[in-house]
Design a protein around this motif. Structure first.
Motif: not given
Length: 94
Positions: A6-16, A62-75
């Motif tokens: 399966y795969s997952v995508r997370w989207n968010g914002t960070l502000r340093p 300043q706000n910055y968009p962040v996108k994280v993707e993860y692909e999982h195989g087995t285990g």
């Protein structure tokens, strides 16, 4: 039973709070990618648990968009995203 392939995508914002170079870390058991402000800063293409990092310059309050993707195989699945930078010790990105 653990889920597989399966795969997952997370989207968010960070502000340093400070300006400077920030490091982003993907600690995962499979493929992982991180984009900050549309720039890919991490591209982990290997399987097996390891941490990969990349850097990007960001401006304070300043706000910055962040996108994280993860692909999982087995285990067992593992995906952890952290960041560090000026006056910011390595910590979980929330």
């Amino acid at each position: 039973m653990a889920e597989t392939n399966y795969s997952v995508r997370w989207n968010g914002t960070l502000r340093p709070a400070t300006t400077g170079v920030f490091t982003f870390y993907a600690d995962s058991d499979n493929k992982a990618r991180i984009w900050v402000n549309g720039v890919q800063v991490v591209n982990k293409t290997t399987v097996g648990r390891s941490e990969v990092s990349g850097t990007i310059s960001l401006n304070a309050n300043q706000n910055y968009p962040v996108k994280v993707e993860y692909e999982h195989g087995t285990g067992v699945s593992n995906m952890h995203v952290k960041w560090s930078g000026p006056s910011l010790s390595k910590q979980v990105l929330r």
